[in-house]
Design a protein around this motif. Sequence first.
Motif, PDB file in Angstrom:
ATOM      1  N   THR A  77       0.833  -1.205   0.000  1.00 20.78           N
ATOM      2  CA  THR A  77       0.000   0.000   0.000  1.00 20.78           C
ATOM      3  C   THR A  77       0.869   1.257   0.000  1.00 20.78           C
ATOM      4  O   THR A  77       0.541   2.241  -0.675  1.00 20.78           O
ATOM      5  CB  THR A  77      -0.959  -0.010   1.205  1.00 20.78           C
ATOM      6  OG1 THR A  77      -1.754  -1.195   1.142  1.00 20.78           O
ATOM      7  CG2 THR A  77      -1.870   1.206   1.200  1.00 20.78           C
ATOM      8  N   ALA A 116      -5.890   4.680  -0.159  1.00 15.69           N
ATOM      9  CA  ALA A 116      -4.631   4.058   0.293  1.00 15.69           C
ATOM     10  C   ALA A 116      -4.264   4.543   1.690  1.00 15.69           C
ATOM     11  O   ALA A 116      -3.834   3.750   2.537  1.00 15.69           O
ATOM     12  CB  ALA A 116      -3.512   4.354  -0.705  1.00 15.69           C
ATOM     13  N   GLU A 123      -6.486   2.831   4.091  1.00 16.56           N
ATOM     14  CA  GLU A 123      -6.066   1.438   4.270  1.00 16.56           C
ATOM     15  C   GLU A 123      -4.893   1.345   5.240  1.00 16.56           C
ATOM     16  O   GLU A 123      -4.856   0.450   6.088  1.00 16.56           O
ATOM     17  CB  GLU A 123      -5.691   0.814   2.925  1.00 16.56           C
ATOM     18  CG  GLU A 123      -5.343  -0.660   3.036  1.00 16.56           C
ATOM     19  CD  GLU A 123      -5.196  -1.302   1.682  1.00 16.56           C
ATOM     20  OE1 GLU A 123      -4.053  -1.607   1.291  1.00 16.56           O
ATOM     21  OE2 GLU A 123      -6.234  -1.500   1.011  1.00 16.56           O
TER      22      GLU A 123
END
Length: 175
Positions: A119, A150, A153
């Motif tokens: 990521t 992202a 995440e």
Amino acid sequence: MAIRQGLLALLSRGPRYGYQLRAEFEESTGATWPLNIGQVYTTLARLERDGLVAPGEQDDQGRVVYAITEAGRAETERWFATPVAQTDRPRDELVIKLAMAVTAGTGVRPIIQAQRTATMGTLQRLTRARRASAEDPAQRLVLDSMIFQAEAEQRWLDHCEAVLAASPQTQERQA
């Protein structure tokens, strides 16, 4: 499906043939969602079947130009006016993977670390792409959305580690 409505939105600007639609779709999304030309023509065939586009005559190079119909314009307006529900988005494979790893008693930390590394690489690539496309607002919006996802995440992975570290069940499995 967003490709269907995306093609209709592009056609609302005027008639286009398949390769033009593919190029404009990819340009609008910063080439983050490439389209297969076969997918474009399959979608156009379905749109024609549903009365949302109408094919014109072939040009001298054999390309068929498609135009949006009034029903297609109404469909596009409906799409723009309808919020996207969370349930309309595909399942998140990462969430399923981590849940299954916890359930199966598999080591979750290596999975989280591998995902965090991937990521971070994605975040760096997207940030570079955003700098390169700062002049195009459509591309910027797409890339900003992907960057925010992202970043979210990364925060969620931090949260997963904290939850697992505090869980007596997970601590027992690791002992």
